[in-house]
Design a protein around this motif. Structure first.
Motif, short mmCIF file in Angstrom:
data_model
loop_
_atom_site.label_atom_id
_atom_site.label_comp_id
_atom_site.label_asym_id
_atom_site.label_seq_id
_atom_site.Cartn_x
_atom_site.Cartn_y
_atom_site.Cartn_z
N GLU A 131 0.82 3.86 -3.07
CA GLU A 131 0.44 5.26 -2.88
C GLU A 131 1.54 6.20 -3.32
O GLU A 131 1.32 7.15 -4.05
CB GLU A 131 0.11 5.52 -1.40
N GLU A 132 2.73 5.90 -2.87
CA GLU A 132 3.87 6.76 -3.18
C GLU A 132 4.11 6.82 -4.69
O GLU A 132 4.29 7.89 -5.26
CB GLU A 132 5.11 6.22 -2.48
N ASN B 15 0.81 -1.22 0.00
CA ASN B 15 0.00 0.00 0.00
C ASN B 15 0.84 1.26 0.00
O ASN B 15 0.57 2.20 -0.74
CB ASN B 15 -0.94 0.01 1.21
N ARG B 16 1.86 1.25 0.83
CA ARG B 16 2.73 2.43 0.90
C ARG B 16 3.42 2.67 -0.44
O ARG B 16 3.50 3.79 -0.93
CB ARG B 16 3.78 2.25 2.01
N ASN C 288 -0.78 -0.85 -7.50
CA ASN C 288 -2.12 -0.62 -6.98
C ASN C 288 -2.96 -1.89 -6.98
O ASN C 288 -3.64 -2.19 -6.00
CB ASN C 288 -2.83 0.46 -7.80
N SER D 119 2.02 6.29 -7.04
CA SER D 119 0.90 6.86 -7.79
C SER D 119 0.96 8.38 -7.79
O SER D 119 0.54 9.04 -8.75
CB SER D 119 -0.44 6.44 -7.18
N LEU D 120 1.47 8.91 -6.70
CA LEU D 120 1.40 10.34 -6.46
C LEU D 120 1.87 11.21 -7.61
O LEU D 120 1.14 12.08 -8.09
CB LEU D 120 2.22 10.68 -5.21
#
Lengths: 150, 150
Positions: free
Chosen positions: A27-28, A23-24, B23, A30-31
């Motif tokens: 998220e990172e 998840n981390r 993701n 994707s940013l």
DNA sequence: GCTTGTTAGTTACAAAATCAACTATTACTC
DNA sequence: GAGTAATAGTTGATTTTGTAACTAACAAGC
């Protein structure tokens, strides 16, 4: 109670837990790309995913996109509406089954897709360059495995 | 327009794009564990993360949790409120800086933490068993790298 | 010690995600 | 072919998130 936050109280370490790490990292990673499609075209994640699927695979139905990308049909439906409003895609009722709509990108949509695809390619290259070629290949393979995309 | 959905129209393949793969893998790998903390304790993801941080590292402030887990302070604030309502954690105003609250798990919270930790450990083992020991170790390393958790 | 700036945490409002119920069409069964 | 079930897609109500503005406490400069 003074405590060393890097010392574990037991044998479990949250920072090693795969779902947490995944998840981390997701998220990172994707940013940075998110910033582009959001700032440049005001799109949400689901919207670029739908756009990318159509740009990448050509004509598809909402259902096919949902299955392939594991996006819930309500999310797909709303993303399709938004993309249609912006004239990035067109709907065509399937003549043999009138419940179904065949979706295709308009030329405006294709232009956006090509622009974002370039950004995506460059970004992917940048991320992959954190690792050796073999490692990067293995990473993708492992992620596909975890995502049941074999 | 009949089209082969597995054939690419160009050199970019969405299914190889790292942010997309990450993701998908993250979502998929969260699902099974999510079911447990959701069904068994009615918790959201942010809530179990806060719980796990406190269980794992002991006393922390909301700010520390937010920084360590990269969770926005409003989300932390809400998760802390919910966990407090359920009597899983207690707040203690810091005497030297009265803006700060030191958070600790109650014994009820610790019980929940221990239960979920067992589930997490077993699940992590299950996921890791998809790969060889070396591969799994490399995967974690690469994910930490991508998540800037070095 | 008073002004100004900063920080920890909360709250209010807007945006988005989720879940359930709905419409329209097709497929199945007798 | 009438009745029932199934499917593609949409809509509405509720929950959750994200953004910005806010309160309360501390810090620094003068």
């Amino acid at each position: 109670m003074t405590q060393d936050k890097s010392a574990k109280k037991d044998d479990f370490d949250l920072q090693e837990f795969l779902p947490y790490l995944l998840n981390r990292a997701a998220e990172e990673s994707s940013l940075e790309f998110q910033q582009v499609y959001k700032d440049r075209y005001g799109m949400l994640r689901t919207e670029w995913r739908v756009l990318f699927h159509l740009g990448n695979y050509g004509e598809m139905t909402a259902k096919e996109i949902g299955e392939r990308a594991k996006i819930h049909k309500t999310k797909v439906s709303r993303a399709v509406s938004k993309l249609e409003q912006r004239r990035y895609l067109a709907r065509n009722r399937d003549t043999s089954d009138r419940r179904v709509e065949q979706l295709t990108l308009t030329s405006a949509g294709q232009t956006v897709y090509r622009d974002l695809r370039l950004v995506a390619e460059a970004y992917d290259t940048k991320l992959a360059s954190l690792f050796s070629r073999d490692e990067a290949e293995l990473l993708r393979k492992m992620l596909r495995r975890l995502a049941h995309m074999n």
